[in-house]
Design a protein around this motif. Structure first.
Motif, PDB file in Angstrom:
ATOM      1  N   GLU A  94       0.857  -1.177   0.000  1.00  0.00           N
ATOM      2  CA  GLU A  94       0.000   0.000   0.000  1.00  0.00           C
ATOM      3  C   GLU A  94       0.896   1.231   0.000  1.00  0.00           C
ATOM      4  O   GLU A  94       1.921   1.258   0.682  1.00  0.00           O
ATOM      5  CB  GLU A  94      -0.905   0.037   1.240  1.00  0.00           C
ATOM      6  CG  GLU A  94      -2.060  -0.918   1.180  1.00  0.00           C
ATOM      7  CD  GLU A  94      -3.028  -0.745   2.358  1.00  0.00           C
ATOM      8  OE1 GLU A  94      -4.191  -1.139   2.183  1.00  0.00           O
ATOM      9  OE2 GLU A  94      -2.623  -0.234   3.412  1.00  0.00           O
ATOM     10  N   VAL A  95       0.486   2.243  -0.770  1.00  0.00           N
ATOM     11  CA  VAL A  95       1.261   3.477  -0.885  1.00  0.00           C
ATOM     12  C   VAL A  95       0.331   4.645  -0.591  1.00  0.00           C
ATOM     13  O   VAL A  95      -0.788   4.693  -1.097  1.00  0.00           O
ATOM     14  CB  VAL A  95       1.857   3.628  -2.312  1.00  0.00           C
ATOM     15  CG1 VAL A  95       2.626   4.930  -2.436  1.00  0.00           C
ATOM     16  CG2 VAL A  95       2.734   2.442  -2.648  1.00  0.00           C
ATOM     17  N   LEU A  96       0.813   5.594   0.235  1.00  0.00           N
ATOM     18  CA  LEU A  96       0.049   6.799   0.555  1.00  0.00           C
ATOM     19  C   LEU A  96       0.926   8.027   0.379  1.00  0.00           C
ATOM     20  O   LEU A  96       2.143   7.961   0.545  1.00  0.00           O
ATOM     21  CB  LEU A  96      -0.430   6.765   2.018  1.00  0.00           C
ATOM     22  CG  LEU A  96      -1.548   5.806   2.371  1.00  0.00           C
ATOM     23  CD1 LEU A  96      -1.820   5.865   3.869  1.00  0.00           C
ATOM     24  CD2 LEU A  96      -2.815   6.143   1.610  1.00  0.00           C
ATOM     25  N   ALA A  97       0.277   9.153   0.080  1.00  0.00           N
ATOM     26  CA  ALA A  97       0.992  10.428   0.040  1.00  0.00           C
ATOM     27  C   ALA A  97       1.397  10.782   1.464  1.00  0.00           C
ATOM     28  O   ALA A  97       0.696  10.456   2.421  1.00  0.00           O
ATOM     29  CB  ALA A  97       0.107  11.508  -0.559  1.00  0.00           C
ATOM     30  N   CYS A  98       2.516  11.458   1.630  1.00  0.00           N
ATOM     31  CA  CYS A  98       3.041  11.734   2.962  1.00  0.00           C
ATOM     32  C   CYS A  98       2.353  12.871   3.688  1.00  0.00           C
ATOM     33  O   CYS A  98       2.311  12.887   4.899  1.00  0.00           O
ATOM     34  CB  CYS A  98       4.536  12.034   2.871  1.00  0.00           C
ATOM     35  SG  CYS A  98       5.499  10.536   2.619  1.00  0.00           S
ATOM     36  N   PHE A  99       1.843  13.858   3.011  1.00  0.00           N
ATOM     37  CA  PHE A  99       1.283  15.004   3.724  1.00  0.00           C
ATOM     38  C   PHE A  99      -0.038  14.635   4.378  1.00  0.00           C
ATOM     39  O   PHE A  99      -0.790  13.809   3.894  1.00  0.00           O
ATOM     40  CB  PHE A  99       1.131  16.210   2.801  1.00  0.00           C
ATOM     41  CG  PHE A  99       0.204  15.985   1.645  1.00  0.00           C
ATOM     42  CD1 PHE A  99      -1.154  16.191   1.760  1.00  0.00           C
ATOM     43  CD2 PHE A  99       0.698  15.559   0.407  1.00  0.00           C
ATOM     44  CE1 PHE A  99      -2.007  15.979   0.699  1.00  0.00           C
ATOM     45  CE2 PHE A  99      -0.155  15.351  -0.660  1.00  0.00           C
ATOM     46  CZ  PHE A  99      -1.510  15.557  -0.506  1.00  0.00           C
ATOM     47  N   GLU A 100      -0.303  15.266   5.490  1.00  0.00           N
ATOM     48  CA  GLU A 100      -1.545  15.074   6.221  1.00  0.00           C
ATOM     49  C   GLU A 100      -2.527  16.150   5.782  1.00  0.00           C
ATOM     50  O   GLU A 100      -2.141  17.191   5.274  1.00  0.00           O
ATOM     51  CB  GLU A 100      -1.296  15.195   7.723  1.00  0.00           C
ATOM     52  CG  GLU A 100      -0.316  14.176   8.266  1.00  0.00           C
ATOM     53  CD  GLU A 100      -0.872  12.773   8.253  1.00  0.00           C
ATOM     54  OE1 GLU A 100      -2.089  12.612   8.421  1.00  0.00           O
ATOM     55  OE2 GLU A 100      -0.072  11.835   8.073  1.00  0.00           O
ATOM     56  N   ALA A 101      -3.808  15.951   6.010  1.00  0.00           N
ATOM     57  CA  ALA A 101      -4.816  16.947   5.661  1.00  0.00           C
ATOM     58  C   ALA A 101      -4.562  18.249   6.394  1.00  0.00           C
ATOM     59  O   ALA A 101      -4.844  19.326   5.891  1.00  0.00           O
ATOM     60  CB  ALA A 101      -6.202  16.408   5.986  1.00  0.00           C
ATOM     61  N   SER A 102      -3.990  18.177   7.607  1.00  0.00           N
ATOM     62  CA  SER A 102      -3.729  19.400   8.366  1.00  0.00           C
ATOM     63  C   SER A 102      -2.481  20.124   7.880  1.00  0.00           C
ATOM     64  O   SER A 102      -2.292  21.285   8.184  1.00  0.00           O
ATOM     65  CB  SER A 102      -3.579  19.064   9.849  1.00  0.00           C
ATOM     66  OG  SER A 102      -2.498  18.173  10.024  1.00  0.00           O
ATOM     67  N   THR A 103      -1.627  19.445   7.147  1.00  0.00           N
ATOM     68  CA  THR A 103      -0.420  20.088   6.609  1.00  0.00           C
ATOM     69  C   THR A 103      -0.367  19.853   5.111  1.00  0.00           C
ATOM     70  O   THR A 103       0.295  18.934   4.638  1.00  0.00           O
ATOM     71  CB  THR A 103       0.859  19.518   7.262  1.00  0.00           C
ATOM     72  OG1 THR A 103       0.876  18.104   7.056  1.00  0.00           O
ATOM     73  CG2 THR A 103       0.924  19.830   8.735  1.00  0.00           C
ATOM     74  N   PRO A 104      -1.082  20.672   4.344  1.00  0.00           N
ATOM     75  CA  PRO A 104      -1.098  20.469   2.891  1.00  0.00           C
ATOM     76  C   PRO A 104       0.283  20.716   2.293  1.00  0.00           C
ATOM     77  O   PRO A 104       1.106  21.413   2.892  1.00  0.00           O
ATOM     78  CB  PRO A 104      -2.108  21.517   2.408  1.00  0.00           C
ATOM     79  CG  PRO A 104      -2.122  22.549   3.476  1.00  0.00           C
ATOM     80  CD  PRO A 104      -1.824  21.845   4.758  1.00  0.00           C
ATOM     81  N   PRO A 105       0.529  20.152   1.149  1.00  0.00           N
ATOM     82  CA  PRO A 105       1.835  20.363   0.509  1.00  0.00           C
ATOM     83  C   PRO A 105       1.991  21.829   0.131  1.00  0.00           C
ATOM     84  O   PRO A 105       1.010  22.528  -0.092  1.00  0.00           O
ATOM     85  CB  PRO A 105       1.774  19.475  -0.736  1.00  0.00           C
ATOM     86  CG  PRO A 105       0.308  19.362  -1.026  1.00  0.00           C
ATOM     87  CD  PRO A 105      -0.369  19.393   0.307  1.00  0.00           C
ATOM     88  N   SER A 106       3.226  22.258   0.089  1.00  0.00           N
ATOM     89  CA  SER A 106       3.459  23.652  -0.284  1.00  0.00           C
ATOM     90  C   SER A 106       3.202  23.826  -1.777  1.00  0.00           C
ATOM     91  O   SER A 106       3.441  22.923  -2.577  1.00  0.00           O
ATOM     92  CB  SER A 106       4.887  24.065   0.068  1.00  0.00           C
ATOM     93  OG  SER A 106       5.807  23.205  -0.573  1.00  0.00           O
ATOM     94  N   ALA A 107       2.718  25.005  -2.111  1.00  0.00           N
ATOM     95  CA  ALA A 107       2.410  25.304  -3.512  1.00  0.00           C
ATOM     96  C   ALA A 107       3.702  25.386  -4.310  1.00  0.00           C
ATOM     97  O   ALA A 107       4.726  25.850  -3.811  1.00  0.00           O
ATOM     98  CB  ALA A 107       1.650  26.617  -3.606  1.00  0.00           C
ATOM     99  N   SER A 108       3.663  24.916  -5.530  1.00  0.00           N
ATOM    100  CA  SER A 108       4.812  25.080  -6.426  1.00  0.00           C
ATOM    101  C   SER A 108       4.313  25.645  -7.748  1.00  0.00           C
ATOM    102  O   SER A 108       3.305  25.196  -8.287  1.00  0.00           O
ATOM    103  CB  SER A 108       5.550  23.754  -6.641  1.00  0.00           C
ATOM    104  OG  SER A 108       4.710  22.802  -7.232  1.00  0.00           O
ATOM    105  N   ASP A 109       5.006  26.669  -8.205  1.00  0.00           N
ATOM    106  CA  ASP A 109       4.623  27.355  -9.437  1.00  0.00           C
ATOM    107  C   ASP A 109       5.093  26.594 -10.660  1.00  0.00           C
ATOM    108  O   ASP A 109       6.045  25.824 -10.610  1.00  0.00           O
ATOM    109  CB  ASP A 109       5.229  28.767  -9.454  1.00  0.00           C
ATOM    110  CG  ASP A 109       4.671  29.660  -8.357  1.00  0.00           C
ATOM    111  OD1 ASP A 109       3.556  29.366  -7.876  1.00  0.00           O
ATOM    112  OD2 ASP A 109       5.345  30.631  -7.993  1.00  0.00           O
TER     113      ASP A 109
END
Length: 182
Positions: A79-94
């Motif tokens: 099983e694979v999951l994204a690392c960020f939590e709902a409380s800590t969204p990933p930082s925006a990248s342009d």
């Protein structure tokens, strides 16, 4: 049962035409392998640390394979999951664009042509980052001179004076050029 070709046809010989394998029914009676047992999967491992792809994973193994008429294993082993939590969204990248390519050759030799250069999106915007709005292609005018200039009649200039004579038996040279007609 299977067989192989030991020697392939050569020099006009006949190619092998028979089949190389045969199957026949077998084992049509009940299996006498003893007791049936279903597949059993182990418990899940702990989640791994986040990797460079910003993912974490966990695994499990086959603790017991199915035997005789037992049920095969069902479910994934990873099983694979994204690392960020709902409380800590990933930082925006342009969005990021690649460098411009070299200008292409002009599409006309005279009379006004165009040349093009291009670039591509190197990194797409993510997590609310700014989208790319700049052009991915640029066009520039080239070879704008009139084609009639290339087809003007020309005339030779007057001959130059004779050059010095080389050693005996010698020769001398003179030159002229071609100029556009008036």
């Amino acid at each position: 049962r299977l067989r192989t070709i030991l020697r392939h046809a050569r020099n006009g010989g006949r190619h092998c035409a028979d089949t190389l394998g045969e199957t026949a029914p077998c084992g049509t009676g009940p299996c006498e392998f003893g007791e049936s047992s279903d597949c059993i999967l182990s418990s899940w491992s702990e989640w791994s640390a986040c990797n460079v792809a910003d993912e974490k994973r966990r695994t499990r193994k086959v603790a017991q394979h199915a035997a005789a008429a037992g049920q095969a294993c069902k479910g994934s082993l990873v099983e694979v999951l994204a690392c960020f939590e709902a409380s800590t969204p990933p930082s925006a990248s342009d969005c990021q664009l690649s460098d411009w390519s070299e200008w292409q050759l002009c599409d006309r030799s005279c009379g006004g042509g165009q040349t093009i250069r291009s670039r591509s999106i190197a990194t797409h915007a993510a997590a609310g980052g700014s989208m790319c709005t700049a052009a991915l292609q640029e066009t520039l005018a080239c070879n704008t001179g009139s084609c009639s200039l290339y087809h003007q009649p020309c005339r030779p200039s007057a001959w130059s004076e004779w050059g010095a004579c080389s050693c005996a038996p010698g020769s001398a040279t003179r030159t002229r050029s071609y100029v556009e007609a008036d």
